[in-house]
Design a protein around this motif. Structure first.
Motif, PDB file in Angstrom:
ATOM      1  N   MET A  12      -0.739   7.378  -2.748  1.00  0.00           N
ATOM      2  CA  MET A  12      -2.033   6.790  -3.124  1.00  0.00           C
ATOM      3  C   MET A  12      -3.107   7.865  -3.225  1.00  0.00           C
ATOM      4  O   MET A  12      -3.913   7.875  -4.155  1.00  0.00           O
ATOM      5  N   ALA A  46      -1.193  -2.007  -0.659  1.00  0.00           N
ATOM      6  CA  ALA A  46      -2.535  -2.114  -1.240  1.00  0.00           C
ATOM      7  C   ALA A  46      -2.573  -1.383  -2.569  1.00  0.00           C
ATOM      8  O   ALA A  46      -1.709  -0.563  -2.872  1.00  0.00           O
ATOM      9  N   THR A 103      -6.665  -1.252   7.213  1.00  0.00           N
ATOM     10  CA  THR A 103      -7.908  -1.272   6.443  1.00  0.00           C
ATOM     11  C   THR A 103      -8.131   0.136   5.897  1.00  0.00           C
ATOM     12  O   THR A 103      -7.181   0.809   5.505  1.00  0.00           O
ATOM     13  N   LYS A 149     -11.133  -4.250   1.872  1.00  0.00           N
ATOM     14  CA  LYS A 149     -10.809  -3.655   3.174  1.00  0.00           C
ATOM     15  C   LYS A 149     -11.779  -4.135   4.263  1.00  0.00           C
ATOM     16  O   LYS A 149     -11.399  -4.250   5.428  1.00  0.00           O
ATOM     17  N   THR A 206      -0.576  10.815   0.939  1.00  0.00           N
ATOM     18  CA  THR A 206       0.441   9.856   0.485  1.00  0.00           C
ATOM     19  C   THR A 206       0.361   9.782  -1.043  1.00  0.00           C
ATOM     20  O   THR A 206      -0.577  10.311  -1.646  1.00  0.00           O
ATOM     21  N   TYR A 245     -12.286  -2.291  -3.800  1.00  0.00           N
ATOM     22  CA  TYR A 245     -11.406  -1.867  -2.699  1.00  0.00           C
ATOM     23  C   TYR A 245     -12.127  -1.989  -1.348  1.00  0.00           C
ATOM     24  O   TYR A 245     -11.582  -2.520  -0.384  1.00  0.00           O
ATOM     25  N   PRO A 288      -7.306   4.269   8.287  1.00  0.00           N
ATOM     26  CA  PRO A 288      -7.012   5.663   7.951  1.00  0.00           C
ATOM     27  C   PRO A 288      -8.180   6.252   7.152  1.00  0.00           C
ATOM     28  O   PRO A 288      -8.960   5.510   6.542  1.00  0.00           O
ATOM     29  N   HIS A 289      -8.256   7.574   7.154  1.00  0.00           N
ATOM     30  CA  HIS A 289      -9.282   8.227   6.320  1.00  0.00           C
ATOM     31  C   HIS A 289      -8.582   8.874   5.128  1.00  0.00           C
ATOM     32  O   HIS A 289      -8.195   8.170   4.207  1.00  0.00           O
ATOM     33  N   VAL A 303       8.975  -7.761  -3.155  1.00  0.00           N
ATOM     34  CA  VAL A 303       8.017  -8.879  -3.076  1.00  0.00           C
ATOM     35  C   VAL A 303       6.608  -8.404  -3.413  1.00  0.00           C
ATOM     36  O   VAL A 303       6.186  -7.337  -2.962  1.00  0.00           O
ATOM     37  N   SER A 331       0.691  -2.967   5.010  1.00  0.00           N
ATOM     38  CA  SER A 331       0.223  -1.678   4.492  1.00  0.00           C
ATOM     39  C   SER A 331       0.040  -1.686   2.973  1.00  0.00           C
ATOM     40  O   SER A 331      -0.647  -0.833   2.420  1.00  0.00           O
ATOM     41  N   MET A 364       2.879   5.730   3.751  1.00  0.00           N
ATOM     42  CA  MET A 364       2.418   5.353   5.081  1.00  0.00           C
ATOM     43  C   MET A 364       3.307   4.237   5.642  1.00  0.00           C
ATOM     44  O   MET A 364       3.732   4.296   6.795  1.00  0.00           O
ATOM     45  N   VAL A 398       3.045  -9.064  -2.546  1.00  0.00           N
ATOM     46  CA  VAL A 398       2.411  -9.757  -1.409  1.00  0.00           C
ATOM     47  C   VAL A 398       1.316 -10.737  -1.830  1.00  0.00           C
ATOM     48  O   VAL A 398       0.895 -11.565  -1.022  1.00  0.00           O
ATOM     49  N   VAL A 433      -4.180  -8.616  -3.797  1.00  0.00           N
ATOM     50  CA  VAL A 433      -3.162  -7.788  -3.135  1.00  0.00           C
ATOM     51  C   VAL A 433      -3.632  -7.395  -1.736  1.00  0.00           C
ATOM     52  O   VAL A 433      -2.935  -7.624  -0.737  1.00  0.00           O
TER      53      VAL A 433
HETATM   54  N1  LIG Z   1      -3.747   7.336   1.665  1.00  0.00           N
HETATM   55  C1  LIG Z   1      -4.983   7.254   2.129  1.00  0.00           C
HETATM   56  O1  LIG Z   1      -5.727   8.253   2.145  1.00  0.00           O
HETATM   57  C2  LIG Z   1      -5.509   5.947   2.664  1.00  0.00           C
HETATM   58  C3  LIG Z   1      -6.786   5.941   3.242  1.00  0.00           C
HETATM   59  C4  LIG Z   1      -7.282   4.759   3.763  1.00  0.00           C
HETATM   60  C5  LIG Z   1      -6.516   3.603   3.719  1.00  0.00           C
HETATM   61  N2  LIG Z   1      -5.296   3.624   3.138  1.00  0.00           N
HETATM   62  C6  LIG Z   1      -4.527   2.375   3.158  1.00  0.00           C
HETATM   63  O2  LIG Z   1      -3.271   2.620   3.743  1.00  0.00           O
HETATM   64  C7  LIG Z   1      -2.306   1.706   3.219  1.00  0.00           C
HETATM   65  C8  LIG Z   1      -1.104   2.468   2.720  1.00  0.00           C
HETATM   66  O3  LIG Z   1      -1.538   3.323   1.681  1.00  0.00           O
HETATM   67  P1  LIG Z   1      -0.670   4.532   1.136  1.00  0.00           P
HETATM   68  O4  LIG Z   1      -1.573   5.685   1.089  1.00  0.00           O
HETATM   69  O5  LIG Z   1       0.628   4.597   1.835  1.00  0.00           O
HETATM   70  O6  LIG Z   1      -0.495   3.987  -0.360  1.00  0.00           O
HETATM   71  P2  LIG Z   1       0.762   4.101  -1.345  1.00  0.00           P
HETATM   72  O7  LIG Z   1       0.213   3.759  -2.693  1.00  0.00           O
HETATM   73  O8  LIG Z   1       1.409   5.393  -1.142  1.00  0.00           O
HETATM   74  O9  LIG Z   1       1.664   2.912  -0.822  1.00  0.00           O
HETATM   75  C9  LIG Z   1       1.286   1.576  -1.028  1.00  0.00           C
HETATM   76  C10 LIG Z   1       2.545   0.759  -1.210  1.00  0.00           C
HETATM   77  O10 LIG Z   1       2.147  -0.588  -1.474  1.00  0.00           O
HETATM   78  C11 LIG Z   1       3.010  -1.092  -2.471  1.00  0.00           C
HETATM   79  N3  LIG Z   1       2.347  -2.202  -3.168  1.00  0.00           N
HETATM   80  C12 LIG Z   1       1.313  -2.124  -4.036  1.00  0.00           C
HETATM   81  N4  LIG Z   1       1.017  -3.352  -4.488  1.00  0.00           N
HETATM   82  C13 LIG Z   1       1.859  -4.213  -3.873  1.00  0.00           C
HETATM   83  C14 LIG Z   1       2.042  -5.615  -3.926  1.00  0.00           C
HETATM   84  N5  LIG Z   1       1.290  -6.392  -4.727  1.00  0.00           N
HETATM   85  N6  LIG Z   1       2.984  -6.185  -3.162  1.00  0.00           N
HETATM   86  C15 LIG Z   1       3.773  -5.406  -2.353  1.00  0.00           C
HETATM   87  N7  LIG Z   1       3.672  -4.074  -2.288  1.00  0.00           N
HETATM   88  C16 LIG Z   1       2.703  -3.487  -3.032  1.00  0.00           C
HETATM   89  C17 LIG Z   1       3.273   0.086  -3.393  1.00  0.00           C
HETATM   90  O11 LIG Z   1       4.445  -0.125  -4.179  1.00  0.00           O
HETATM   91  C18 LIG Z   1       3.401   1.229  -2.389  1.00  0.00           C
HETATM   92  O12 LIG Z   1       4.740   1.392  -1.962  1.00  0.00           O
HETATM   93  C19 LIG Z   1      -3.025   0.928   2.137  1.00  0.00           C
HETATM   94  O13 LIG Z   1      -3.454  -0.310   2.673  1.00  0.00           O
HETATM   95  C20 LIG Z   1      -4.216   1.791   1.799  1.00  0.00           C
HETATM   96  O14 LIG Z   1      -5.296   1.049   1.279  1.00  0.00           O
HETATM   97  C21 LIG Z   1      -4.771   4.763   2.604  1.00  0.00           C
END
Ligand SMILES: NC(=O)c1ccc[n+]([C@@H]2O[C@H](COP(=O)([O-])OP(=O)(O)OC[C@H]3O[C@@H](n4cnc5c(N)ncnc54)[C@H](O)[C@@H]3O)[C@@H](O)[C@H]2O)c1
Length: 234
Positions: A175, A75, A124, A142, A173, A138, A168-169, A45, A73, A1, A47, A96
């Protein structure tokens, strides 16, 4: 994302810094962005580490200039029944997802105040809006991101800085794939059949909303939660 968001921002001509705990992934992302003509840089880094965030933003200022837009982003999203959440896991998820957001916003905002312009988009989750099992750490993090976003938006609303959050829902990705590997996929389609528009979300769906919130045209929108969920959450 996060990479989709970087792609969209770079495509409209923004200089982009990719910050990720996975330095190799950040470098790969930057290679792709530069290959398409973008001005981009990578920083490894964590975060949750304030000094590392400050150091990364100092590098970004040196290479790309003051911070104008911050999108948070990063998480982690473990699944554990509530009584099995260890204190370590609870603290790491909050460190995180919530404190990491706090660090990134607090470290970036002085540049935006100085410029009298800024855009902040936190990420979130619909998990903070609807019921989700085995995800209390989690969900709490959020929910905190929503509250933090609203609180910060109010403080900076008169300074040209907007602060919004995207919820997002089910977005396809790494995750989500990790969650499916842990929890299985009872519907066989990743949950797409439960989403009114009939498909999973994509990074591009989130990035399109983010791009709008980072635009000049969105200057009157602040403190808001934007659901990007295919109609799944009212
Ligand atoms: N994928 C979904 O269905 C979904 C749904 C709701 C919310 N989200 C939120 O969307 C955001 C992006 O999620 P995504 O699906 O792309 O996840 P992802 O796991 O594909 O990407 C998350 C990225 O965060 C990085 N990361 C993890 N810990 C870290 C840290 N301590 N410091 C720096 N970077 C760190 C990871 O290396 C990864 O590249 C997140 O906040 C997640 O909670 C995702």
């Amino acid at each position: 994302m996060g990479f989709s968001i970087c792609e969209h921002l770079a495509r409209r001509g923004d200089r982009v810094a990719v910050l990720d705990v996975n330095g190799d992934a950040a470098q790969q992302a930057v290679k792709k962005l530069r290959g398409r003509g973008a001005q981009a840089m990578a920083c490894a880094v964590d975060v949750s580490d304030r000094a590392a965030v400050e150091d990364a933003l100092a590098q970004v200022r040196g290479e790309l200039g003051p911070i104008e837009i911050m999108v948070t982003s990063a998480a982690i999203a473990p699944f554990d029944p509530f009584t099995e959440i260890s204190l370590d896991s609870w603290e790491r998820v909050l460190a995180v997802n919530l404190t990491g957001t706090f660090h990134c916003l607090q470290a970036a905002i002085p540049d935006m105040v100085a410029a009298g312009w800024g855009r902040i988009v936190t990420i979130t989750s619909s998990a903070a809006q609807i019921m989700t099992s085995n995800h209390a750490h989690y969900v709490a993090s959020k929910g905190g991101v929503v509250a933090l976003t609203r609180a910060v938006s109010f403080e900076y609303a008169r300074q040209g800085i907007t602060v919004n959050t995207i919820a997002p829902h089910i977005i396809d990705t790494p995750m989500l794939r990790q969650a499916r590997a842990e929890l299985g996929d009872p519907t066989g389609d990743g949950g797409a059949s439960h989403i009114p528009v009939g498909r999973l979300g994509t990074g591009d769906d989130i990035a399109a909303a983010c791009l709008y919130l980072c635009s000049e045209e969105a200057s009157y929108i602040t403190g808001q939660l934007f659901g990007v969920n295919g109609g799944a959450v009212a």
